[in-house]
Design a protein around this motif. Structure first.
Motif, PDB file in Angstrom:
ATOM      1  N   ILE A 105       0.448  -0.555  -0.019  1.00  0.00           N
ATOM      2  CA  ILE A 105       0.028  -0.052  -0.010  1.00  0.00           C
ATOM      3  C   ILE A 105       0.636   1.116   0.149  1.00  0.00           C
ATOM      4  O   ILE A 105       0.327   2.027  -0.561  1.00  0.00           O
ATOM      5  N   SER A 106       1.911   1.116   1.190  1.00  0.00           N
ATOM      6  CA  SER A 106       3.232   2.672   0.716  1.00  0.00           C
ATOM      7  C   SER A 106       3.681   2.722  -0.850  1.00  0.00           C
ATOM      8  O   SER A 106       3.045   3.850  -1.151  1.00  0.00           O
ATOM      9  N   VAL A 107       3.988   1.351  -1.214  1.00  0.00           N
ATOM     10  CA  VAL A 107       4.486   1.784  -2.277  1.00  0.00           C
ATOM     11  C   VAL A 107       3.486   1.450  -3.624  1.00  0.00           C
ATOM     12  O   VAL A 107       3.461   3.910  -4.207  1.00  0.00           O
ATOM     13  N   TYR A 108       2.256   1.917  -3.789  1.00  0.00           N
ATOM     14  CA  TYR A 108       1.298   2.200  -4.377  1.00  0.00           C
ATOM     15  C   TYR A 108       0.723   3.629  -4.468  1.00  0.00           C
ATOM     16  O   TYR A 108       0.711   5.104  -5.061  1.00  0.00           O
ATOM     17  N   GLU A 109       0.735   3.875  -2.817  1.00  0.00           N
ATOM     18  CA  GLU A 109       0.237   5.517  -2.362  1.00  0.00           C
ATOM     19  C   GLU A 109       1.553   6.439  -2.639  1.00  0.00           C
ATOM     20  O   GLU A 109       1.497   7.468  -3.311  1.00  0.00           O
ATOM     21  N   LYS A 110       2.704   6.301  -2.359  1.00  0.00           N
ATOM     22  CA  LYS A 110       3.989   7.055  -2.908  1.00  0.00           C
ATOM     23  C   LYS A 110       4.586   7.678  -4.155  1.00  0.00           C
ATOM     24  O   LYS A 110       4.342   8.373  -4.853  1.00  0.00           O
ATOM     25  N   ASN A 111       3.421   6.612  -5.123  1.00  0.00           N
ATOM     26  CA  ASN A 111       3.626   6.255  -6.216  1.00  0.00           C
ATOM     27  C   ASN A 111       2.326   6.628  -7.174  1.00  0.00           C
ATOM     28  O   ASN A 111       1.571   6.459  -8.524  1.00  0.00           O
ATOM     29  N   GLY A 112       1.240   7.963  -6.469  1.00  0.00           N
ATOM     30  CA  GLY A 112       0.266   8.675  -6.788  1.00  0.00           C
ATOM     31  C   GLY A 112      -0.733   7.708  -6.832  1.00  0.00           C
ATOM     32  O   GLY A 112      -1.527   8.272  -7.885  1.00  0.00           O
ATOM     33  N   PHE A 113      -0.902   6.836  -6.404  1.00  0.00           N
ATOM     34  CA  PHE A 113      -1.875   5.791  -6.894  1.00  0.00           C
ATOM     35  C   PHE A 113      -2.639   6.296  -5.055  1.00  0.00           C
ATOM     36  O   PHE A 113      -2.397   6.344  -4.676  1.00  0.00           O
ATOM     37  N   TYR A 114      -4.394   6.331  -5.616  1.00  0.00           N
ATOM     38  CA  TYR A 114      -5.337   6.937  -4.326  1.00  0.00           C
ATOM     39  C   TYR A 114      -6.403   5.754  -4.564  1.00  0.00           C
ATOM     40  O   TYR A 114      -6.743   4.530  -5.279  1.00  0.00           O
ATOM     41  N   LYS A 115      -7.355   5.271  -2.990  1.00  0.00           N
ATOM     42  CA  LYS A 115      -7.514   4.534  -2.735  1.00  0.00           C
ATOM     43  C   LYS A 115      -9.010   4.466  -3.669  1.00  0.00           C
ATOM     44  O   LYS A 115      -9.692   5.505  -3.954  1.00  0.00           O
ATOM     45  N   ILE A 116      -9.621   3.541  -4.548  1.00  0.00           N
ATOM     46  CA  ILE A 116     -11.192   3.879  -5.092  1.00  0.00           C
ATOM     47  C   ILE A 116     -12.000   2.250  -4.181  1.00  0.00           C
ATOM     48  O   ILE A 116     -11.317   1.794  -3.542  1.00  0.00           O
ATOM     49  N   SER A 117     -13.726   3.361  -4.546  1.00  0.00           N
ATOM     50  CA  SER A 117     -14.344   1.966  -4.139  1.00  0.00           C
ATOM     51  C   SER A 117     -13.563   0.520  -5.124  1.00  0.00           C
ATOM     52  O   SER A 117     -13.377   0.721  -5.531  1.00  0.00           O
ATOM     53  N   ASN A 118     -13.606  -0.631  -3.809  1.00  0.00           N
ATOM     54  CA  ASN A 118     -13.540  -2.194  -4.580  1.00  0.00           C
ATOM     55  C   ASN A 118     -14.780  -2.717  -6.209  1.00  0.00           C
ATOM     56  O   ASN A 118     -15.500  -2.195  -6.041  1.00  0.00           O
ATOM     57  N   TYR A 159     -13.908  -7.130  -7.119  1.00  0.00           N
ATOM     58  CA  TYR A 159     -14.085  -7.488  -5.485  1.00  0.00           C
ATOM     59  C   TYR A 159     -14.590  -6.337  -4.685  1.00  0.00           C
ATOM     60  O   TYR A 159     -14.450  -6.254  -3.298  1.00  0.00           O
ATOM     61  N   VAL A 160     -15.601  -6.207  -4.843  1.00  0.00           N
ATOM     62  CA  VAL A 160     -17.265  -5.542  -4.207  1.00  0.00           C
ATOM     63  C   VAL A 160     -17.433  -6.759  -2.981  1.00  0.00           C
ATOM     64  O   VAL A 160     -17.301  -7.726  -2.760  1.00  0.00           O
ATOM     65  N   GLY A 161     -16.614  -5.960  -1.744  1.00  0.00           N
ATOM     66  CA  GLY A 161     -17.951  -6.806  -1.228  1.00  0.00           C
ATOM     67  C   GLY A 161     -16.486  -7.554  -0.412  1.00  0.00           C
ATOM     68  O   GLY A 161     -16.991  -8.674   0.556  1.00  0.00           O
ATOM     69  N   ILE A 162     -15.154  -7.434  -0.707  1.00  0.00           N
ATOM     70  CA  ILE A 162     -14.422  -8.299   0.123  1.00  0.00           C
ATOM     71  C   ILE A 162     -13.840  -7.870   0.889  1.00  0.00           C
ATOM     72  O   ILE A 162     -12.699  -6.689   0.114  1.00  0.00           O
ATOM     73  N   GLU A 163     -13.605  -8.096   2.322  1.00  0.00           N
ATOM     74  CA  GLU A 163     -12.879  -6.608   2.570  1.00  0.00           C
ATOM     75  C   GLU A 163     -11.876  -6.884   3.469  1.00  0.00           C
ATOM     76  O   GLU A 163     -10.882  -6.133   3.240  1.00  0.00           O
ATOM     77  N   GLN A 164     -11.027  -7.635   2.992  1.00  0.00           N
ATOM     78  CA  GLN A 164     -10.140  -7.587   3.163  1.00  0.00           C
ATOM     79  C   GLN A 164      -8.955  -7.165   2.158  1.00  0.00           C
ATOM     80  O   GLN A 164      -8.054  -7.198   1.508  1.00  0.00           O
ATOM     81  N   SER A 165      -9.718  -6.509   0.785  1.00  0.00           N
ATOM     82  CA  SER A 165      -9.434  -5.919  -0.483  1.00  0.00           C
ATOM     83  C   SER A 165      -9.686  -4.261  -0.202  1.00  0.00           C
ATOM     84  O   SER A 165     -10.396  -4.504   0.264  1.00  0.00           O
ATOM     85  N   VAL A 166      -8.137  -4.120  -1.072  1.00  0.00           N
ATOM     86  CA  VAL A 166      -8.473  -2.592  -1.227  1.00  0.00           C
ATOM     87  C   VAL A 166      -8.169  -2.230  -2.494  1.00  0.00           C
ATOM     88  O   VAL A 166      -6.960  -2.643  -2.714  1.00  0.00           O
ATOM     89  N   CYS A 167      -8.891  -1.234  -2.803  1.00  0.00           N
ATOM     90  CA  CYS A 167      -8.695  -0.909  -4.877  1.00  0.00           C
ATOM     91  C   CYS A 167      -8.131   0.432  -4.764  1.00  0.00           C
ATOM     92  O   CYS A 167      -8.123   1.916  -4.231  1.00  0.00           O
ATOM     93  N   TYR A 168      -6.987   0.716  -5.409  1.00  0.00           N
ATOM     94  CA  TYR A 168      -6.380   1.555  -5.919  1.00  0.00           C
ATOM     95  C   TYR A 168      -6.153   2.466  -7.701  1.00  0.00           C
ATOM     96  O   TYR A 168      -6.480   1.554  -7.920  1.00  0.00           O
ATOM     97  N   GLU A 169      -6.416   3.895  -8.307  1.00  0.00           N
ATOM     98  CA  GLU A 169      -6.318   3.854  -9.235  1.00  0.00           C
ATOM     99  C   GLU A 169      -5.200   5.334  -9.079  1.00  0.00           C
ATOM    100  O   GLU A 169      -4.930   5.401  -8.267  1.00  0.00           O
ATOM    101  N   LYS A 170      -4.482   4.900 -10.661  1.00  0.00           N
ATOM    102  CA  LYS A 170      -4.005   6.095 -10.993  1.00  0.00           C
ATOM    103  C   LYS A 170      -4.504   7.086 -12.098  1.00  0.00           C
ATOM    104  O   LYS A 170      -4.283   5.604 -12.985  1.00  0.00           O
ATOM    105  N   VAL A 171      -4.696   8.454 -12.603  1.00  0.00           N
ATOM    106  CA  VAL A 171      -4.118   8.744 -13.410  1.00  0.00           C
ATOM    107  C   VAL A 171      -3.332   8.545 -14.442  1.00  0.00           C
ATOM    108  O   VAL A 171      -1.800   9.181 -13.979  1.00  0.00           O
ATOM    109  N   LEU A 172      -2.921   8.143 -15.532  1.00  0.00           N
ATOM    110  CA  LEU A 172      -2.004   8.176 -16.235  1.00  0.00           C
ATOM    111  C   LEU A 172      -1.358   9.626 -16.708  1.00  0.00           C
ATOM    112  O   LEU A 172      -2.857  10.078 -17.029  1.00  0.00           O
TER     113      LEU A 172
END
Length: 148
Positions: free
Chosen positions: A118-131, A135-148
């Motif tokens: 998570i630290s790597v992704y956030e450091k590199n401009g990814f931000y948290k989005i809805s699963n 992965y919708v409804g999967i509690e242990q999952s967290v999803c990220y997105e980055k505009v290229l």
């Protein structure tokens, strides 16, 4: 360091992914079968392998997710090479490659318990989005997105 653009037929990529799968199987426990079904590598065309002194040290890949987005997959750094910035290097290279191919954004899923990922992704401009997707409804999952 040398970074090779390749595909999922590359033996070094396959070997790093085997190590990744073993690590994830331990991490995911009884839920591993659910996640493993989304992590096959038989036809991924966009894969990277990072070499340190000729040794395969890290990998990552992406595959098309929609017309204008890719999903980052199979991110892994061999334990001997961790804490050297390879995760950031790989994710930056994958994002750049996807942008070269005219994709507009990158998405990914990881476990909410994998704090270093998570630290790597956030450091590199990814931000948290809805699963998304499976992965919708999967509690242990967290999803990220980055505009290229």
């Amino acid at each position: 360091m040398h970074i090779l653009r390749t595909d999922s037929a590359n033996t070094d990529f396959q070997n790093l992914v085997k190590s990744l799968d073993a690590t994830l199987a331990e991490h995911n426990g009884e839920d591993d079968g659910f996640f493993a079904q989304f992590n096959t590598i038989d036809t991924i065309k966009n894969c990277l392998v990072a070499y340190i002194n000729g040794i395969p040290a890290a990998c990552g890949a992406f595959k098309p997710f929609s017309e204008d987005s890719v999903e980052i997959k199979r991110m892994f750094t061999h334990p001997e090479f961790r804490k050297k910035g390879l995760g950031s290097t790989i994710v930056k290279e994958l994002a750049g490659w996807a942008a070269e191919l005219n994709f507009k954004k990158a998405i990914l899923e990881t476990s909410r318990n994998l704090k270093s990922a998570i630290s790597v992704y956030e450091k590199n401009g990814f931000y948290k989005i809805s699963n998304y997707g499976q992965y919708v409804g999967i509690e242990q999952s967290v999803c990220y997105e980055k505009v290229l």
